[in-house]
Design a protein around this motif. Structure first.
Motif: not given
Length: 786
Positions: A465-492
């Motif tokens: 898991e990645f917190n877009v608001e704080t731009l920091r990972p939470t290190y929680r593992l989410l089963m069943g969900i693919p992750g995103k690079s979050n490049a656009f959200e980080i840039a915004r």
């Protein structure tokens, strides 16, 4: 197990932590050689012994195997005929003492720890060897004077010789003629010879042998001729002392050699125990537990915490069932993907080695015969290999050695080359491994692998898991969900122009947009699902609390119900007792009334008779005297004696002798009454002559039928005591003074029960075991209160 993989997942660092918790080099040696096992029963045995050790340490935190030394080579040297040094004997004694104390402590534990107790029973006890060392070698490593009689005599002579030398030298020092030639007025030692310091210029004034001189040369250390022979005698005594010490140490070494096999075996057991308790301490420090071991490829971790990360590590949950071949973990860099990969591999290696893992109860790990990992930067300058090539070389090696009992860990599978080709190669590798039923966990950035996993029911997506608001990972593992690079959200978030972001979005293909939307929807659904899960958990917790509260109320109501019933029963018993007392009172009043009415009736009849007699005797000179009972009130009575009670106009039989108030108990018909001696009269009738009372008849029947002994052999205690009561009552009524109760010897249980029962019996005056000619301990002779 692949050694490179164990290094990559940092299994060696866990072994280092384990070794630090060992109390001896023996335990550390075992810990350093620990590797994953391949047999399930061996693995489960290792986990159980860790659990036992952890529980013992929890209840006995101060327990330690202190004092253990690695004395194996020392003992073997003694067995080969070598003579050991005093300090080595101290190490042997310490180790033997530690074994003895450890065995005593473990065997006295109240709880049952079968594995550790079985090891403790194998520890040897060498008390004689400990005592021999203690009587020979002092704590500082010196040999005790009393180690032998000869050594004691030699050392006494040495002390005498030393005193004579000191006295002689002291006299020289105090002599003014000699003292003026000395540098200092003291006695010192050089080369085991007693000497005095003489000034260099006075060398010829003090005859003797020079043994040393000061650094400046101004002082010579001279052995005066006056003490030369005394020093020689002392030297000879020193040689004798050393020879005797050698003999003593040789004998003690031979004693150690006689215990070689037992000591070496005990040393091996001590090393195992030290290692096992180190595992328990490691588990305690990690807050670990024993996972269940399966052989179906199931990996299920609950709140797993990497043991090499500080205490604020974020726990992860992993759930890979037997129907899941692979797990693809995606997400941003530094988000914890590699840590998750290492955690799965490290936990598997730890569990297969018999170590607890820092995870909650209910965790499962599978028995894999091998673990392979391709993790980290594999670039090799020496071999002129790029990162991609190095990874590929490692992967080729792995693919050659895998089978259905293998766990493979890939970090950034397919990275280091063209993304399209790298993704295609990664999918092909995964398909190859799936075909061989290999369990795979891989991390990647490729969207193609996310879609590949999504379209395959035997592959599960996961992400960190990645917190877009704080731009920091939470290190929680989410089963069943693919992750995103979050490049656009980080840039915004960092302020990049929206026009640029929109232009960048237009460059994405339709498939890429669909994947991104899919991931967003999945994340949204996951958050909703997680929220509902948390709400359900909170509700379940609330229901659980309510359940406990209702159960407590139920128990409280049951207790109150029981209390009410108990009080009701007590009240009922009180009412019954009062009713009985009232009935007894009415009965006594009725009985008294009957007696009074009977007496009144008799008196009326008597008066009527008197009137008739008076009328018939009118004119006669005398008057018929009032009827009186013959005799005076007796001073004493005997049991069974028939007496008269004038007041009641009744006869009765004496049942008890007079008490201090002069009262006796008399049987009158069916009633027993208490009367005073002054209210009764004796009569010539006796029970034997008349047999007019029922008591008399019963007693005569008892006398004629009862035996003077009762045989209880073969009866149970309860049945026997019931017979004893009946027999003693019959014997008392029959007037028997002494009777014999035969209970036999046996185990003594029946005899003890009869003896205790007789002490409380109202008819028993005293009781004793029979004499030799009376049956001994198999018979109890009883005297009755008759």
């Amino acid at each position: 197990m692949d050694e490179k993989t164990l290094l990559k997942i940092e299994f060696d660092r866990v072994l280092q932590m384990l070794g630090e918790r060992c109390g001896s080099s023996l335990g550390k040696g075992i810990a350093g050689e620990l590797t994953p096992m391949s047999q399930k029963h061996e693995i489960e045995l290792g986990l159980k012994e860790t659990t036992e050790a952890k529980d013992i340490l929890r209840l006995n935190p101060a327990f330690t195997l202190g004092g253990i030394r690695d004395i194996g080579r020392i003992v073997e040297r003694a067995a080969l005929g070598g003579i050991l040094e005093p300090e080595q004997f101290l190490s042997i004694a310490d180790t033997c003492g530690a074994a003895r104390k450890t065995k005593l402590f473990l065997l006295n534990l109240k709880e049952n720890y079968p594995i550790i107790l079985d090891l403790a029973k194998k520890l040897g006890i060498f008390k004689s060897l400990e005592t021999a060392v203690g009587e020979t070698v002092a704590d500082d490593g010196s040999i005790i004077d009393s180690a032998s009689d000869k050594l004691y005599g030699i050392r006494r002579k040495i002390r005498t010789s030393q005193d004579r030398i000191k006295d002689k030298l002291d006299s020289l020092i105090r002599n003014p003629n000699t003292a003026k030639y000395l540098q200092d007025n003291l006695v010192t030692i050089r080369g085991d010879r007693y000497v005095i310091p003489v000034k260099q210029e006075n060398r010829t004034q003090v005859p003797g042998i020079v043994h040393d001189q000061s650094a400046s040369g101004a002082t010579l250390f001279i052995e005066p001729m006056a003490v030369l022979e005394l020093n020689n005698d002392l030297k000879r005594l020193r040689i004798e002392e050393n020879d005797e010490i050698t003999v003593i140490l040789k004998n003690l070494s031979q004693l150690v050699a006689s215990f070689e096999a037992e000591i070496l075996f005990t040393l091996e057991i001590l090393g195992q125990l030290d290692f096992i308790f180190a595992k328990g301490r490691l588990s305690h420090s990690m807050d670990g537990g024993a996972p269940k071991i399966n052989e179906h490829g199931i990996i299920r971790l609950k709140r797993a915490r990497h043991p090499l990360i500080p205490k604020d590590v974020v726990p992860i949950d992993v759930d890979l069932g037997s129907n899941i071949d692979s797990m693809i973990i995606t997400g941003p860099n530094t988000g914890g993907k590699t840590v998750t990969l290492k955690t799965i591999g490290l936990f598997t290696a730890m569990a297969l080695s018999g170590l607890h893992v820092p995870a909650d109860d209910g965790s499962d790990l599978s028995l894999f015969h091998n673990i392979f990992a391709d993790i980290g930067d594999e670039q090799s300058i020496e071999q002129s290999l790029s990162t991609f090539s190095s990874h590929l070389v490692n992967i080729v090696r792995i693919l050659k050695e895998v089978d259905e009992h293998t766990l493979v860990l890939f970090d950034e599978l397919g990275a280091g080359t063209d993304p399209t080709e790298g993704a295609a190669l990664a999918m092909a590798i995964l398909e190859y491994l799936r075909g061989r039923k290999v369990k795979v966990v891989a991390t990647t950035h490729y969207s193609e692998l996310k879609v590949y996993a999504y379209n395959n029911p035997n592959i599960v997506n996961a992400s960190v898991e990645f917190n877009v608001e704080t731009l920091r990972p939470t290190y929680r593992l989410l089963m069943g969900i693919p992750g995103k690079s979050n490049a656009f959200e980080i840039a915004r978030s960092l302020g990049l122009n929206e026009e640029i972001l929109a232009q960048a979005g237009s460059f994405l293909t339709q498939d890429q947009v669909q994947v991104a939307d899919l991931i967003s929807n999945l994340e949204l659904n996951q958050k909703i699902s997680q929220q509902e899960k948390e709400e359900a958990a909170a509700l379940r917790k609330e229901l659980q609390v309510m359940k406990h509260r209702l159960e407590a109320q139920k128990i409280d109501l049951q207790n109150k119900e029981g209390e009410i019933l108990r009080r009701a029963q007590e009240e009922s018993l009180k009412i019954l007792k009062k009713t009985k007392d009232d009935m007894d009172l009415l009965y006594n009043e009725f009985k008294s009334s009957l007696v009074a009415e009977s007496q009144k009736f008799e008196n009326q009849k008597l008066l009527q008779s008197k009137d008739k007699i008076k009328k018939m005797g009118e004119g006669l000179e005398y008057v018929v005297p009032e009827k009186r009972f013959a005799g005076q009130a007796p001073q004493k009575v005997e049991l069974g004696q028939i007496i008269e009670i004038p007041k009641l106009n009744q006869k009765g039989q004496v049942l008890s002798l007079p008490n201090q108030a002069g009262e006796i108990i008399v049987q009158v018909g069916i009633m027993k009454i208490t009367v005073k001696l002054e209210d009764i009269r004796t009569t010539e009738e006796t029970e034997q002559k008349t047999g007019t009372t029922k008591v008399g008849r019963i007693r005569m029947e008892k006398i004629s039928a009862i035996s003077s002994e009762l045989d209880l052999r073969g009866l149970l205690v309860e049945e026997a005591l019931e017979k004893v009561d009946k027999y003693l009552d019959d014997a008392y009524v029959a007037g028997l003074k002494d009777v014999r109760i035969i209970h036999g010897k046996g185990t003594g249980a029946l005899r003890d029960a009869v003896t205790l029962h007789l002490k409380k019996h109202r008819q028993v005056k005293n009781a004793r075991l029979g004499e030799y000619n009376e049956g001994g301990n198999g018979v109890t002779v009883v005297s009755l209160n008759v």
